[in-house]
Design an enzyme around this catalytic site. Structure first.
Site, PDB file in Angstrom:
ATOM      1  N   ALA A 100     -14.755 -26.872  -9.381  1.00 33.71           N
ATOM      2  CA  ALA A 100     -14.567 -28.317  -9.212  1.00 33.71           C
ATOM      3  C   ALA A 100     -13.620 -28.615  -8.058  1.00 33.71           C
ATOM      4  CB  ALA A 100     -14.034 -28.927 -10.506  1.00 33.71           C
ATOM      5  N   TYR A 156     -12.950 -26.708  -5.532  1.00 41.23           N
ATOM      6  CA  TYR A 156     -13.615 -26.326  -4.298  1.00 41.23           C
ATOM      7  C   TYR A 156     -14.562 -27.429  -3.838  1.00 41.23           C
ATOM      8  CZ  TYR A 156     -16.336 -23.453  -1.056  1.00 41.23           C
ATOM      9  OH  TYR A 156     -16.962 -22.956   0.056  1.00 41.23           O
ATOM     10  N   ASP A 157     -15.392 -27.903  -4.784  1.00 42.44           N
ATOM     11  CA  ASP A 157     -16.362 -28.945  -4.446  1.00 42.44           C
ATOM     12  C   ASP A 157     -15.674 -30.218  -3.970  1.00 42.44           C
ATOM     13  OD1 ASP A 157     -18.354 -27.251  -5.073  1.00 42.44           O
ATOM     14  OD2 ASP A 157     -18.699 -28.044  -7.100  1.00 42.44           O
ATOM     15  N   LEU A 186       1.104   9.371  21.822  1.00 36.55           N
ATOM     16  CA  LEU A 186       2.330  10.160  21.857  1.00 36.55           C
ATOM     17  C   LEU A 186       2.066  11.536  22.441  1.00 36.55           C
ATOM     18  CD1 LEU A 186       3.777   9.426  18.296  1.00 36.55           C
ATOM     19  CD2 LEU A 186       4.528   8.455  20.471  1.00 36.55           C
ATOM     20  N   LYS A 197       4.182  11.722  10.360  1.00 39.81           N
ATOM     21  CA  LYS A 197       3.022  11.307  11.149  1.00 39.81           C
ATOM     22  C   LYS A 197       1.823  11.303  10.217  1.00 39.81           C
ATOM     23  CE  LYS A 197       0.778  12.139  15.542  1.00 39.81           C
ATOM     24  NZ  LYS A 197      -0.539  11.746  15.032  1.00 39.81           N
ATOM     25  N   GLU A 218      -0.004   2.548  10.686  1.00 41.89           N
ATOM     26  CA  GLU A 218      -1.091   3.486  10.421  1.00 41.89           C
ATOM     27  C   GLU A 218      -1.788   3.082   9.124  1.00 41.89           C
ATOM     28  OE1 GLU A 218      -1.313   5.692  12.804  1.00 41.89           O
ATOM     29  OE2 GLU A 218      -2.652   7.276  12.074  1.00 41.89           O
ATOM     30  N   LYS A 265      11.739   9.787  17.374  1.00 46.60           N
ATOM     31  CA  LYS A 265      11.943   8.725  18.359  1.00 46.60           C
ATOM     32  C   LYS A 265      13.429   8.567  18.651  1.00 46.60           C
ATOM     33  CE  LYS A 265       7.985   6.097  16.695  1.00 46.60           C
ATOM     34  NZ  LYS A 265       7.549   5.093  15.709  1.00 46.60           N
ATOM     35  N   CYS A 297     -28.742  18.332  41.312  1.00 49.73           N
ATOM     36  CA  CYS A 297     -28.750  19.024  40.015  1.00 49.73           C
ATOM     37  C   CYS A 297     -28.910  17.994  38.895  1.00 49.73           C
ATOM     38  CB  CYS A 297     -27.455  19.808  39.807  1.00 49.73           C
ATOM     39  SG  CYS A 297     -27.325  20.515  38.148  1.00 49.73           S
TER      40      CYS A 297
END
Length: 722
Positions: free
Chosen positions: A40, A42-43, A89, A120, A178, A295, A438
DNA sequence: GGGCCTCGAGATCC
DNA sequence: CTCGAGGCCC
């Protein structure tokens, strides 16, 4: 009432608000399977949005929720630029290499108080951008400059907040980290794969990579991916921390996933201890690791150390020794590369190592085969160097039975039959001298032209390059050398027939029923009309014509001219014309170009058919000069040394600024140095400049140099007593 | 070098 | 649905 484009601001604001909430609701419903809005609600919001748009049609944009209802949320993998370059790196594979790195650091900036050690993780690097604390984009690493937009997949990762917590975050923050699949998650996912009748994944890293490349983020959402931060790129606004660890702790405070296994330690011995500890407890973390990253913690020192063209000098990746296995060396074959180099490679009985099945490994050249002492038929020790490239380490001589035979380098090119030769006495590599004709070299060069390092022509891969240079039909190939690439026509493409090549071996496939080689029309469909790839190929060729000069230079396959040298050349000489007409001395004077490269360039342009390639590309509209080619070069002939850290410049941006104006940046001070620019913490270079009487500039003076040229800068030098 | 995904094209099934 | 090709990750 305030109007913007004829729309009241309240209406525009409400529209934005509704759009955001609906998008969020869609996302939670479709992707996460965790709806937060009732139907509801949403609508109701959707209805209000439509009404707004009816009253103010200017608000209807393609990305409005009203325009994309029903269409599933997908990831489009658009190529986007990173806010800051993502470098890779350098690796240390041994104690010695780690020591050498430390010595170089100490030599440049003195004893380092804090080294940051972290694990790592074996995953994939991504950059996640937050604007005003909201996640706006997630990009894969790509080539470091541009990557793929995987935002909608990134959003499904629970560790990654969609909004930053707390306060004080910068307006724009590009978080680097990562993405990985924890071991347990990997096992879970594989169980589900098998359950669903699909093949299990080979290893967690590939499973994670595959998950991020899902078109449908709902699939990604069901893979328990994790992420850990290992740095940042752009950081605009807010207070910048002064160390790596400081940045980590700030980011942790904002709800970003920061590992609690990182440590700041006091010297190389402590680094070694950290490395050793996790070497012994490699499986303690919930994820796979392939090494330790060290580092320099302080950013001021990082800036002073700067970067090479590919990696920062202030960090190094220690790699744990790779897993080794034994397998049988079945044969040694040879391949011909784009420069004619003939490379032997081993074909082995397939074997699992470091998470994948290996059956081929390069042996580089004949003397390498001799040095390793491997014979065909040997049992060999195999590993993946850096856990990526398979490498034959040595034969297991104890297991020989006398049936082994020695490898002999062929005397003639396996593809064109020309007699192979060493270019100079003492060369490691033997080559096919038939560069012009070639077929192997033609194919490899064309493939290289299209590669990501050169003109980056998507839709032209290995098989396409083969089809264009050596089709089975017609006998007259449409590409006789790379010069023809930009003069292709659809008419020339349609009749091309080529053999179906095995993806793994590159050899022609045969029909299992008839035993005949499989042949297809490569560019035409059954009806003889152009396939979709043809359209894409022509679009890509048009794009390639607009690539910067350095990419065009790389694409020419001039010996020793890779991305680094090409960028140096393009930056300084700025046009193909200038490079072509430069003398060897002028070329060698370019920063980053030495006598070897200079000689190779001159030699290349001596050859008629080489120059024809350039002419043909130019005729077709390929870009032959960079923007600003005619621009002013107020620093031409001026050599600048930069030392210490500058407030408003990174080492790289300062270097680029000088080079863009025609100046040269050098590493050491001599009488010929035009200016020495000193920032905070200047080193011995400052003393030397004073001794030699070289003008010294502070950061303000440096700005004057860039804006107004050397003459103006001479008036703003620092005196020795300042 | 190998593993993964996507896409297009053609085969196959119903 | 399957396969071939290409691209991208390490």
């Amino acid at each position: 009432m305030t109007l913007r484009d004829g729309v009241p601001t309240e209406a525009a604001q409400r529209h934005r608000e509704l759009s955001e909430r609906i998008d969020e609701g869609n996302y939670r419903y479709y992707v996460l399977d965790q709806p937060t809005l009732t139907d509801a609600e949403y609508d109701r919001m959707m209805r209000e949005l439509r009404e707004l748009e009816e009253r103010h049609p200017q608000l209807v944009t393609p990305d409005s929720p009203t325009q994309k209802v029903g269409s599933p949320i997908t990831t489009d993998f658009a190529t986007v630029e990173h806010l800051e370059r993502m470098q890779s790196l350098d690796n240390a594979m041994s104690e010695d290499e780690l020591l050498a790195w430390d010595e170089r650091v100490v030599k440049e900036v003195g004893e380092v108080a804090g080294y940051l050690c972290e694990l790592k993780i074996d995953g994939l690097a991504i950059a996640v951008t937050y604007e005003k604390g909201r996640l706006v984009r997630g990009i894969t690493r790509g080539d470091g400059r541009t990557g793929e937009d995987v935002t909608n997949n990134i959003r499904t990762i629970a560790d990654i907040p969609s909004r930053l917590a707390g306060e004080g975050w910068p307006d724009v923050l590009e978080v680097r980290g990562e993405v990985f699949l924890p071991i347990e998650g990997f096992e879970q996912v594989n169980a589900a794969q098998v359950e669903a009748g699909k093949d299990p994944f080979a290893n967690p890293r590939n499973a994670a990579a595959g998950s991020l490349r899902q078109k449908d983020p709902r699939v990604t959402a069901h893979r328990p991916l994790g992420m850990l931060v290992h740095g940042f790129g752009a950081w605009e606004g807010g207070t910048r921390p002064d160390s790596q660890s400081g940045a980590y702790e700030l980011m942790r405070g904002w709800g970003l996933p920061v590992s609690d296994r990182y440590e700041v330690v006091g010297g190389l011995d402590a680094v070694r201890a950290y490395v050793e500890r996790y070497g012994e407890h490699r499986h303690d973390p919930a994820y796979e690791i392939d090494g330790v990253v060290v580092k320099v913690d302080q950013f001021a020192l990082q800036r002073r150390l700067g970067s090479t063209s590919r990696a920062p000098r202030w960090a190094i990746a220690w790699k744990y020794p790779p897993e080794e296995v034994n397998t049988k060396l079945l044969d040694i074959k040879v391949g011909v590369g784009r420069t004619g180099r003939v490379t032997p490679y081993g074909v082995m009985a397939p074997i699992q190592v470091a998470g994948s099945t290996v059956e081929r490994a390069t042996l580089h050249n004949a003397s390498e085969v001799r040095r390793k002492g491997v014979l065909i038929g040997d049992t060999v020790v195999l590993r993946k160097a850096g856990d990526v490239i398979p490498e034959i380490v040595a034969p297991v001589t104890a297991l020989r039975d006398g049936s082994e035979r020695e490898f002999e380098m062929p005397e003639h090119c396996p593809e064109c039959g020309t007699e192979l030769a060493y270019e100079k006495e003492g060369d490691a590599d033997i080559r096919c001298p038939n560069a012009r004709l070639c077929p192997a070299q033609l194919r490899e060069r064309l493939y290289f032209v299209a590669s990501r390092n050169a003109l980056d022509i998507e839709a032209l891969g290995y098989v396409g390059a083969t089809a264009l240079t050596q089709p089975l039909e017609p006998s007259d190939p449409p590409v006789k050398n790379e010069g023809d690439l930009f003069h292709l026509t659809v008419e020339r493409l349609l009749p091309i027939k080529s053999a179906v090549l095995d993806a793994k071996t590159g050899t022609a496939k045969t029909d299992p029923k008839t035993g005949e080689p499989k042949i297809v029309t490569f560019f035409a469909n059954k009806e003889g009309e152009p396939k979709k790839t043809v359209e894409i190929l022509f679009e890509e060729l048009e794009k390639a014509k607009k690539q910067p000069l350095w990419r065009v230079l790389v694409a020419l396959s001039i010996r020793h001219v890779g991305p680094a040298a090409a960028q140096d050349l393009a930056r300084e000489l700025r046009s193909m014309e200038a490079i072509q007409s430069a003398t060897e001395e002028e070329l060698a004077a370019v920063d980053g170009v030495g006598p070897t490269i200079a000689a190779a360039i001159r030699a290349w342009f001596e050859v008629d058919w080489h120059r024809e390639i350039v002419d043909k590309w130019r005729d077709a509209g390929v870009r032959m000069e960079d923007e600003g080619a005619a621009g002013p070069r107020p620093l031409a002939g001026v050599s600048v040394v930069i030392t210490g850290s500058l407030e408003g410049f990174s080492r790289d941006s300062a270097t680029a600024a000088v080079q863009n104006l025609g100046g040269k940046v050098s590493g050491s001070v001599s009488k010929k140095t035009g200016f020495v620019v000193v920032g905070d913490n200047p080193g011995s270079k400052y003393d030397k400049a004073v001794k030699l009487g070289v003008p010294v500039l502070g950061e303000e003076g440096f700005r004057v140099l860039l804006a107004d040229g050397p003459d103006a800068a001479k008036n703003v030098t620092l005196r020795a007593d300042e």
